[in-house]
Structures are given as structure tokens and as C-alpha cells.
Scaffold this motif. Structure first.
Motif, PDB file in Angstrom:
ATOM      1  N   LEU A  35      25.740  34.101  -4.756  1.00  0.00           N
ATOM      2  CA  LEU A  35      24.546  33.684  -4.013  1.00  0.00           C
ATOM      3  C   LEU A  35      23.951  34.850  -3.232  1.00  0.00           C
ATOM      4  O   LEU A  35      22.733  35.052  -3.227  1.00  0.00           O
ATOM      5  CB  LEU A  35      24.887  32.535  -3.062  1.00  0.00           C
ATOM      6  N   HIS A  36      24.803  35.608  -2.576  1.00  0.00           N
ATOM      7  CA  HIS A  36      24.335  36.730  -1.766  1.00  0.00           C
ATOM      8  C   HIS A  36      23.675  37.786  -2.650  1.00  0.00           C
ATOM      9  O   HIS A  36      22.631  38.347  -2.282  1.00  0.00           O
ATOM     10  CB  HIS A  36      25.506  37.329  -0.982  1.00  0.00           C
ATOM     11  N   SER A  37      24.246  38.030  -3.821  1.00  0.00           N
ATOM     12  CA  SER A  37      23.668  39.036  -4.720  1.00  0.00           C
ATOM     13  C   SER A  37      22.290  38.612  -5.238  1.00  0.00           C
ATOM     14  O   SER A  37      21.500  39.445  -5.664  1.00  0.00           O
ATOM     15  CB  SER A  37      24.604  39.316  -5.899  1.00  0.00           C
ATOM     16  N   ARG A  38      22.004  37.320  -5.163  1.00  0.00           N
ATOM     17  CA  ARG A  38      20.696  36.798  -5.583  1.00  0.00           C
ATOM     18  C   ARG A  38      19.697  36.758  -4.423  1.00  0.00           C
ATOM     19  O   ARG A  38      18.602  36.237  -4.551  1.00  0.00           O
ATOM     20  CB  ARG A  38      20.851  35.397  -6.160  1.00  0.00           C
ATOM     21  N   GLY A  39      20.117  37.263  -3.279  1.00  0.00           N
ATOM     22  CA  GLY A  39      19.221  37.334  -2.135  1.00  0.00           C
ATOM     23  C   GLY A  39      19.217  36.105  -1.254  1.00  0.00           C
ATOM     24  O   GLY A  39      18.403  36.002  -0.341  1.00  0.00           O
ATOM     25  N   LEU A  40      20.111  35.169  -1.508  1.00  0.00           N
ATOM     26  CA  LEU A  40      20.161  33.955  -0.696  1.00  0.00           C
ATOM     27  C   LEU A  40      21.033  34.186   0.535  1.00  0.00           C
ATOM     28  O   LEU A  40      22.093  34.815   0.453  1.00  0.00           O
ATOM     29  CB  LEU A  40      20.708  32.786  -1.522  1.00  0.00           C
ATOM     30  N   ARG A  41      20.598  33.671   1.651  1.00  0.00           N
ATOM     31  CA  ARG A  41      21.351  33.794   2.900  1.00  0.00           C
ATOM     32  C   ARG A  41      21.678  32.395   3.401  1.00  0.00           C
ATOM     33  O   ARG A  41      20.864  31.470   3.278  1.00  0.00           O
ATOM     34  CB  ARG A  41      20.560  34.575   3.944  1.00  0.00           C
ATOM     35  N   TYR A  42      22.833  32.248   4.005  1.00  0.00           N
ATOM     36  CA  TYR A  42      23.378  30.925   4.310  1.00  0.00           C
ATOM     37  C   TYR A  42      24.403  31.046   5.428  1.00  0.00           C
ATOM     38  O   TYR A  42      24.808  32.141   5.811  1.00  0.00           O
ATOM     39  CB  TYR A  42      24.055  30.346   3.059  1.00  0.00           C
ATOM     40  N   ARG A  43      24.810  29.919   5.939  1.00  0.00           N
ATOM     41  CA  ARG A  43      25.903  29.836   6.919  1.00  0.00           C
ATOM     42  C   ARG A  43      27.173  29.456   6.174  1.00  0.00           C
ATOM     43  O   ARG A  43      27.124  28.770   5.155  1.00  0.00           O
ATOM     44  CB  ARG A  43      25.607  28.774   7.984  1.00  0.00           C
ATOM     45  N   VAL A  44      28.313  29.892   6.690  1.00  0.00           N
ATOM     46  CA  VAL A  44      29.608  29.638   6.054  1.00  0.00           C
ATOM     47  C   VAL A  44      30.466  28.774   6.966  1.00  0.00           C
ATOM     48  O   VAL A  44      30.515  28.997   8.183  1.00  0.00           O
ATOM     49  CB  VAL A  44      30.333  30.977   5.771  1.00  0.00           C
ATOM     50  N   ASP A  45      31.125  27.766   6.372  1.00  0.00           N
ATOM     51  CA  ASP A  45      32.030  26.896   7.128  1.00  0.00           C
ATOM     52  C   ASP A  45      31.326  26.382   8.383  1.00  0.00           C
ATOM     53  O   ASP A  45      31.751  26.631   9.497  1.00  0.00           O
ATOM     54  CB  ASP A  45      33.315  27.656   7.468  1.00  0.00           C
ATOM     55  N   PHE A  46      30.266  25.656   8.165  1.00  0.00           N
ATOM     56  CA  PHE A  46      29.343  25.279   9.233  1.00  0.00           C
ATOM     57  C   PHE A  46      29.134  23.774   9.251  1.00  0.00           C
ATOM     58  O   PHE A  46      29.010  23.147   8.203  1.00  0.00           O
ATOM     59  CB  PHE A  46      28.008  25.998   8.986  1.00  0.00           C
ATOM     60  N   ALA A  47      29.092  23.215  10.454  1.00  0.00           N
ATOM     61  CA  ALA A  47      28.798  21.785  10.614  1.00  0.00           C
ATOM     62  C   ALA A  47      27.280  21.622  10.639  1.00  0.00           C
ATOM     63  O   ALA A  47      26.632  22.034  11.603  1.00  0.00           O
ATOM     64  CB  ALA A  47      29.415  21.257  11.893  1.00  0.00           C
ATOM     65  N   PRO A  48      26.703  21.045   9.593  1.00  0.00           N
ATOM     66  CA  PRO A  48      25.245  20.952   9.509  1.00  0.00           C
ATOM     67  C   PRO A  48      24.600  20.084  10.584  1.00  0.00           C
ATOM     68  O   PRO A  48      23.502  20.379  11.045  1.00  0.00           O
ATOM     69  CB  PRO A  48      24.979  20.340   8.133  1.00  0.00           C
ATOM     70  N   VAL A  49      25.266  19.007  10.973  1.00  0.00           N
ATOM     71  CA  VAL A  49      24.674  18.065  11.923  1.00  0.00           C
ATOM     72  C   VAL A  49      25.589  17.941  13.141  1.00  0.00           C
ATOM     73  O   VAL A  49      26.750  17.545  13.005  1.00  0.00           O
ATOM     74  CB  VAL A  49      24.471  16.681  11.265  1.00  0.00           C
TER      75      VAL A  49
END
Length: 141
Positions: A35-49
Motif C-alpha cells: 500500500l505504501h509503495s502505491r502512495g497510500l497513507r494510513y493509520r496502523v493498529d488504530f481504533a477508528p471510532v
């Protein structure tokens, strides 16, 4: 000092289970790398709500996408999940509770307006990243 009784059927089983990671498994790392190599950025091990005690493996906060990469044993994969023969009275309810918690998380996050995507650890990291990228890019547009 007396040791308390362990949930494990043997010392070897206990050591093996304690060595299992909650996050950063090889499958998660491979998917995140892709995902990172495709330029996507995200949170890891994260409580969304806030207030919902469920942590997703990969979270796209703006697109409101929560991704879970489930282990075949721990989440009772219909293809690769196994029912332990030793200590079955412990493991049967434990694994069933994991699956019930997964469904609860899915419904609670969906009700809060999140897209929930689940994948199995045995799936190809590239195929998983392809599916996640489609969701993430659609969520942005």
C-alpha cells in the motif's frame, strides 16, 4: 511463590501462543508495504471510532475505511482454520468469541458510517492491496 494454572495444555503450547503477535504480522507488513509503495497513507493498529474498543490493522481516516487482516487460526477461517484437539473446552468458546467480536465490530463500525474490509492472512498481499487501493481511491473521489 506458587505458579497459577495456565490456560495452555503444555508449556510448549503456552510459549508458542505467547509468541504470536497482535500486530505487525508478516502478512500485515507485506500488505502495508505494498500500500505504501502505491502512495497510500494510513493509520496502523488504530481504533477508528472513539468509544468502540476495536482496533483495525489499517485505517484510512478520511475515507472512513477500516481494514482487518484476520489470522486463519484466531478468526476461524473456513479454509485453513483448525479446531484444536487439546484443551478444546477452552479453545472452542475462545475462537467462537473472536468470530462474534469480529461480527460485532463489523456492524458497529458500519453503523458509524465506516467501510469495513476483511481479508485472511492466507490471501495474496498484492491481491489484498489491490482491493484496498480500489476502496481507498474510490473513497477519496
Amino acid at each position: 511463590m506458587a505458579e497459577t494454572a495456565s490456560w495452555a495444555s503444555s508449556d510448549g503450547t503456552r510459549k508458542s501462543m505467547l509468541a504470536n503477535k497482535r500486530r505487525d504480522t508478516s502478512t500485515e507488513l507485506a500488505v502495508r508495504h505494498e500500500l505504501h509503495s502505491r502512495g497510500l497513507r494510513y493509520r496502523v493498529d488504530f481504533a477508528p471510532v472513539p468509544g468502540i474498543r476495536r482496533r483495525a490493522d489499517v485505517v484510512f481516516t478520511r475515507a472512513r475505511i477500516a481494514v482487518f487482516i484476520d489470522g486463519c487460526f484466531w478468526h476461524a477461517c473456513p479454509i485453513h482454520g483448525t479446531a484444536p484437539k487439546r484443551n478444546a473446552d477452552y479453545w472452542g468458546p475462545k475462537l467462537a468469541a473472536n468470530v462474534a467480536r469480529d461480527r460485532d465490530a463489523d456492524s458497529r463500525l458500519s453503523a458509524a458510517g465506516w467501510i469495513v474490509a476483511r481479508f485472511w492472512e492466507h490471501e495474496s498481499p498484492i491481491a489484498v492491496a489491490d482491493a484496498i487501493e480500489r476502496l481507498a481511491r474510490r473513497g477519496r473521489g
